[in-house]
Structures are given as C-alpha cells and as structure tokens.
Design an enzyme around this catalytic site. Sequence first.
Site, PDB file in Angstrom:
ATOM      1  N   ASP A 130       0.824  -1.221   0.000  1.00  0.00           N
ATOM      2  CA  ASP A 130       0.000   0.000   0.000  1.00  0.00           C
ATOM      3  C   ASP A 130       0.854   1.265   0.000  1.00  0.00           C
ATOM      4  O   ASP A 130       1.953   1.282   0.563  1.00  0.00           O
ATOM      5  CB  ASP A 130      -0.898  -0.037   1.257  1.00  0.00           C
ATOM      6  CG  ASP A 130      -2.011   0.981   1.174  1.00  0.00           C
ATOM      7  OD1 ASP A 130      -2.317   1.466   0.072  1.00  0.00           O
ATOM      8  OD2 ASP A 130      -2.581   1.298   2.232  1.00  0.00           O
ATOM      9  N   ASN A 134       1.302   3.364  -2.909  1.00  0.00           N
ATOM     10  CA  ASN A 134       1.868   3.761  -4.215  1.00  0.00           C
ATOM     11  C   ASN A 134       1.315   5.118  -4.672  1.00  0.00           C
ATOM     12  O   ASN A 134       2.055   5.965  -5.173  1.00  0.00           O
ATOM     13  CB  ASN A 134       1.516   2.725  -5.292  1.00  0.00           C
ATOM     14  CG  ASN A 134       2.154   1.380  -5.027  1.00  0.00           C
ATOM     15  OD1 ASN A 134       3.041   1.269  -4.192  1.00  0.00           O
ATOM     16  ND2 ASN A 134       1.717   0.363  -5.746  1.00  0.00           N
ATOM     17  N   GLY A 135      -0.015   5.290  -4.497  1.00  0.00           N
ATOM     18  CA  GLY A 135      -0.653   6.525  -4.947  1.00  0.00           C
ATOM     19  C   GLY A 135      -0.127   7.729  -4.177  1.00  0.00           C
ATOM     20  O   GLY A 135       0.237   8.754  -4.768  1.00  0.00           O
ATOM     21  N   TRP A 160       2.675   8.006  -2.602  1.00  0.00           N
ATOM     22  CA  TRP A 160       4.102   8.209  -2.950  1.00  0.00           C
ATOM     23  C   TRP A 160       4.206   9.094  -4.192  1.00  0.00           C
ATOM     24  O   TRP A 160       5.000  10.029  -4.242  1.00  0.00           O
ATOM     25  CB  TRP A 160       4.747   6.836  -3.197  1.00  0.00           C
ATOM     26  CG  TRP A 160       6.207   6.878  -3.488  1.00  0.00           C
ATOM     27  CD1 TRP A 160       7.234   6.772  -2.599  1.00  0.00           C
ATOM     28  CD2 TRP A 160       6.830   7.038  -4.785  1.00  0.00           C
ATOM     29  NE1 TRP A 160       8.444   6.850  -3.243  1.00  0.00           N
ATOM     30  CE2 TRP A 160       8.216   7.016  -4.587  1.00  0.00           C
ATOM     31  CE3 TRP A 160       6.336   7.195  -6.084  1.00  0.00           C
ATOM     32  CZ2 TRP A 160       9.133   7.138  -5.629  1.00  0.00           C
ATOM     33  CZ3 TRP A 160       7.240   7.336  -7.137  1.00  0.00           C
ATOM     34  CH2 TRP A 160       8.611   7.298  -6.895  1.00  0.00           C
ATOM     35  N   ARG A 182      -0.444   8.710 -10.390  1.00  0.00           N
ATOM     36  CA  ARG A 182      -0.496   7.536  -9.500  1.00  0.00           C
ATOM     37  C   ARG A 182       0.210   6.329 -10.117  1.00  0.00           C
ATOM     38  O   ARG A 182       0.812   5.515  -9.431  1.00  0.00           O
ATOM     39  CB  ARG A 182      -1.952   7.181  -9.200  1.00  0.00           C
ATOM     40  CG  ARG A 182      -2.670   8.192  -8.337  1.00  0.00           C
ATOM     41  CD  ARG A 182      -4.138   7.793  -8.157  1.00  0.00           C
ATOM     42  NE  ARG A 182      -4.261   6.478  -7.568  1.00  0.00           N
ATOM     43  CZ  ARG A 182      -4.186   6.225  -6.262  1.00  0.00           C
ATOM     44  NH1 ARG A 182      -4.022   7.207  -5.415  1.00  0.00           N
ATOM     45  NH2 ARG A 182      -4.303   4.999  -5.809  1.00  0.00           N
ATOM     46  N   SER A 221      -7.070  -6.021  -5.703  1.00  0.00           N
ATOM     47  CA  SER A 221      -8.208  -6.616  -4.998  1.00  0.00           C
ATOM     48  C   SER A 221      -9.439  -6.660  -5.898  1.00  0.00           C
ATOM     49  O   SER A 221      -9.483  -5.993  -6.948  1.00  0.00           O
ATOM     50  CB  SER A 221      -8.525  -5.813  -3.736  1.00  0.00           C
ATOM     51  OG  SER A 221      -9.208  -4.630  -4.090  1.00  0.00           O
ATOM     52  N   ASN A 275     -10.541  -3.224  -6.494  1.00  0.00           N
ATOM     53  CA  ASN A 275      -9.688  -2.248  -7.187  1.00  0.00           C
ATOM     54  C   ASN A 275     -10.165  -1.910  -8.610  1.00  0.00           C
ATOM     55  O   ASN A 275      -9.701  -0.940  -9.204  1.00  0.00           O
ATOM     56  CB  ASN A 275      -8.222  -2.716  -7.236  1.00  0.00           C
ATOM     57  CG  ASN A 275      -7.499  -2.584  -5.911  1.00  0.00           C
ATOM     58  OD1 ASN A 275      -6.581  -3.331  -5.613  1.00  0.00           O
ATOM     59  ND2 ASN A 275      -7.899  -1.613  -5.100  1.00  0.00           N
ATOM     60  N   ARG A 326       1.751  -4.251   6.694  1.00  0.00           N
ATOM     61  CA  ARG A 326       1.043  -3.235   5.911  1.00  0.00           C
ATOM     62  C   ARG A 326       1.822  -1.935   5.964  1.00  0.00           C
ATOM     63  O   ARG A 326       1.792  -1.225   6.978  1.00  0.00           O
ATOM     64  CB  ARG A 326      -0.378  -3.019   6.424  1.00  0.00           C
ATOM     65  CG  ARG A 326      -1.093  -1.965   5.584  1.00  0.00           C
ATOM     66  CD  ARG A 326      -2.584  -2.036   5.619  1.00  0.00           C
ATOM     67  NE  ARG A 326      -3.087  -1.233   4.506  1.00  0.00           N
ATOM     68  CZ  ARG A 326      -4.299  -1.306   4.008  1.00  0.00           C
ATOM     69  NH1 ARG A 326      -5.162  -2.133   4.504  1.00  0.00           N
ATOM     70  NH2 ARG A 326      -4.661  -0.543   3.005  1.00  0.00           N
ATOM     71  N   ARG A 349      -5.908  -1.372   8.550  1.00  0.00           N
ATOM     72  CA  ARG A 349      -7.054  -2.076   7.951  1.00  0.00           C
ATOM     73  C   ARG A 349      -6.585  -3.391   7.347  1.00  0.00           C
ATOM     74  O   ARG A 349      -5.436  -3.487   6.908  1.00  0.00           O
ATOM     75  CB  ARG A 349      -7.623  -1.262   6.767  1.00  0.00           C
ATOM     76  CG  ARG A 349      -8.549  -0.167   7.099  1.00  0.00           C
ATOM     77  CD  ARG A 349      -9.292   0.287   5.832  1.00  0.00           C
ATOM     78  NE  ARG A 349      -8.403   0.925   4.860  1.00  0.00           N
ATOM     79  CZ  ARG A 349      -8.023   2.185   4.903  1.00  0.00           C
ATOM     80  NH1 ARG A 349      -8.444   2.970   5.854  1.00  0.00           N
ATOM     81  NH2 ARG A 349      -7.214   2.677   3.988  1.00  0.00           N
ATOM     82  N   GLU A 370       0.041 -12.121  13.033  1.00  0.00           N
ATOM     83  CA  GLU A 370       0.518 -10.909  13.698  1.00  0.00           C
ATOM     84  C   GLU A 370       0.592  -9.812  12.646  1.00  0.00           C
ATOM     85  O   GLU A 370       1.126 -10.034  11.548  1.00  0.00           O
ATOM     86  CB  GLU A 370       1.927 -11.133  14.273  1.00  0.00           C
ATOM     87  CG  GLU A 370       1.984 -12.144  15.387  1.00  0.00           C
ATOM     88  CD  GLU A 370       1.246 -11.689  16.641  1.00  0.00           C
ATOM     89  OE1 GLU A 370       1.250 -10.478  16.946  1.00  0.00           O
ATOM     90  OE2 GLU A 370       0.667 -12.558  17.314  1.00  0.00           O
TER      91      GLU A 370
HETATM   92  C1  FPP Z   1      -2.112  -0.045  -3.290  1.00  0.00           C
HETATM   93  O1  FPP Z   1      -1.614   1.274  -3.189  1.00  0.00           O
HETATM   94  C2  FPP Z   1      -1.506  -0.702  -4.451  1.00  0.00           C
HETATM   95  C3  FPP Z   1      -2.194  -1.301  -5.459  1.00  0.00           C
HETATM   96  C4  FPP Z   1      -3.660  -1.344  -5.508  1.00  0.00           C
HETATM   97  C5  FPP Z   1      -1.476  -1.885  -6.617  1.00  0.00           C
HETATM   98  C6  FPP Z   1      -0.248  -2.678  -6.260  1.00  0.00           C
HETATM   99  C7  FPP Z   1       0.493  -2.967  -7.486  1.00  0.00           C
HETATM  100  C8  FPP Z   1       1.838  -3.032  -7.592  1.00  0.00           C
HETATM  101  C9  FPP Z   1       2.746  -2.900  -6.454  1.00  0.00           C
HETATM  102  C10 FPP Z   1       2.477  -3.223  -8.929  1.00  0.00           C
HETATM  103  C11 FPP Z   1       2.263  -4.498  -9.641  1.00  0.00           C
HETATM  104  C12 FPP Z   1       2.588  -5.723  -8.901  1.00  0.00           C
HETATM  105  C13 FPP Z   1       3.178  -6.824  -9.427  1.00  0.00           C
HETATM  106  C14 FPP Z   1       2.984  -8.117  -8.727  1.00  0.00           C
HETATM  107  C15 FPP Z   1       4.051  -6.795 -10.615  1.00  0.00           C
HETATM  108  P1  FPP Z   1      -2.602   2.495  -3.460  1.00  0.00           P
HETATM  109  O2  FPP Z   1      -2.593   2.781  -4.910  1.00  0.00           O
HETATM  110  O3  FPP Z   1      -3.938   2.197  -2.889  1.00  0.00           O
HETATM  111  O4  FPP Z   1      -1.894   3.634  -2.678  1.00  0.00           O
HETATM  112  P2  FPP Z   1      -2.593   4.861  -1.916  1.00  0.00           P
HETATM  113  O5  FPP Z   1      -3.363   4.272  -0.763  1.00  0.00           O
HETATM  114  O6  FPP Z   1      -1.439   5.694  -1.476  1.00  0.00           O
HETATM  115  O7  FPP Z   1      -3.477   5.554  -2.906  1.00  0.00           O
END
Ligand code: FPP
Length: 247
Positions: A27, A29-30, A32, A40, A72, A75, A195, A201, A214
């Site tokens: 979690d 990525n967005g 960041w 994003r 998910s 998503n 997480r 969550r 855990e």
């Molecule tokens: C949650 O962060 C991340 C995701 C829904 C996507 C995860 C995908 C990857 C790490 C890349 C692809 C993976 C593989 C296996 C090659 P978020 O976008 O919800 O972040 P935020 O809560 O900051 O918005």
Amino acid sequence: MAIFKKAEKKLTLNDIVLPEHIGIIMDGNGRWAKKRGLPRTAGHTVGAQTFRKIARYCSDIGIKHLTVYAFSTENWKRPKEEVDAIMKLFKEYMIEAINDFQDDSIVVKFIGDRTVFPDDMLELIEKNEHDSKDRTGMVLNIAMNYGGRDEIVNAVKTLAKDVKDGKVDVNDIDDKLLSDLMYTSGQPDPDLIIRPSGEYRTSNFLLWQSAYSEYCIMDVLWPDFKTEDLDKALIEFAKRNRRFGGI
Ligand code: FPP
C-alpha cells in the site's frame, strides 16, 4: 553506587526465528506519487520494482511462503487508466518471470478469481505456474483480483454443492475442510502480515487465513520500502508473544 543498565542486545536476523509465511499489503503507491507531483501510475511502477526486490530478499533469507496483495476484487473501481497500468505491470512481470528467471527456485502461484482476465493474461498466469511448479524454493502467491470474502463465498458454494451431491456430510465440515477450499490450500496460514503506509485495515486480505496472524503496520510507503524495513518487521514479529487463544 552507580547503576549500570545492561545494554540491550540489538537483535539481527541471525538471532531470531523467521515466520514461515509473510503476507504483504503493498500500500501507498498513490500517495508516494502524489507527494512527488507524479501520476499515481508512477507509484505503481516503482511499487512493482519494490515488489521484485522484496520478493527476492524474502527468498534469499529463507522465507518459505510470501503472499503479496497486488490487486483486490474492489480495485476495479479505480480509473481505467490506473487499472490498465497495473495490468501492464503484471504482464511485464509475468513475461520477465518466464524468460529471465528460468534457473530460479521460486514457485509462482496466483491467488484470486482469474476467470475475469483476458486469454493472454491467463496464458501467462498458467505458464508461470506450470514452469515453476517443480521448484523447491519459496512459494510466492501473487493476489490478483483477490478478495477474502469472495474466496470464502466460493468455498461455501463448493461445500454446499458437495453436501447437496452427497459427497460431504454436514457433520464433517470443519476448519481443515474450509482451509482446503481456499486459494492457499496446502500452505500454512500467514504468521506475519505487513502493511506499509500506516493504514490500520485488513482491506479484505486473507480474511480466513489471518485468524492468528501478527500484524505489523509500518509508516513507510510501499515504493520506499527497503529490505531494512522488512528486517525491522521480522524483528518486531520475533518479539511478539503468540498465544493462539491460549495463555
Ligand atoms: C495499493 O496502493 C496498491 C495497489 C492497488 C497496486 C499494487 C500494485 C503493484 C505494487 C504493482 C504491480 C505488482 C506486481 C505483482 C508486478 P494504493 O494505490 O492504494 O496507494 P494509496 O493508498 O497511497 O493511494
């Protein structure tokens, strides 16, 4: 008289018992990307690199099972551009895993409802699983279109049908029977779920399997997550007193 406090020994991975199965909710990525004024999708691209690095590290230090939450069942609500970008990253990884990791020891599995994926994705999923199935190293479960509730609902449907068809007696239904109907059938439950990004969550991740996991919530966004952060989580885990409902 001066009282000298005995210095607390700083634990390293050599001093601790490692979890057999780690789950990671990748979690942040967005956030960041937002912090850097980037789209994003840039966060997901860097997140995919972090995933490669951390999966390799887990395998190197002797973790037996790693499950990463990549996409998910909820998503799909995200903008099409973002969903497409994540699917492209999966594809790139799956092609790379087939072509570049031939001598690898990692067993690759995909958990989740794969029936929704287009044929080319399905072929890559199946080829990865087929080509890696006889390896003896860490089992890497990639959760794609995965939902814990969806998984339980499917297990219950299968069980209801088996009872109706006379294959299963209602009195024989137990934990083990249900566990065997989950995507992770045959694998141990996660000992530790990490997480990053500071959210408290479960987000529908491994609901059945995490009964006694855990949790380690870490204040770092997934693209910034380093092997040192994993070490910290492992050391924190080693200090926990797991009682599984006992005393
Ligand atoms: C949650 O962060 C991340 C995701 C829904 C996507 C995860 C995908 C990857 C790490 C890349 C692809 C993976 C593989 C296996 C090659 P978020 O976008 O919800 O972040 P935020 O809560 O900051 O918005």
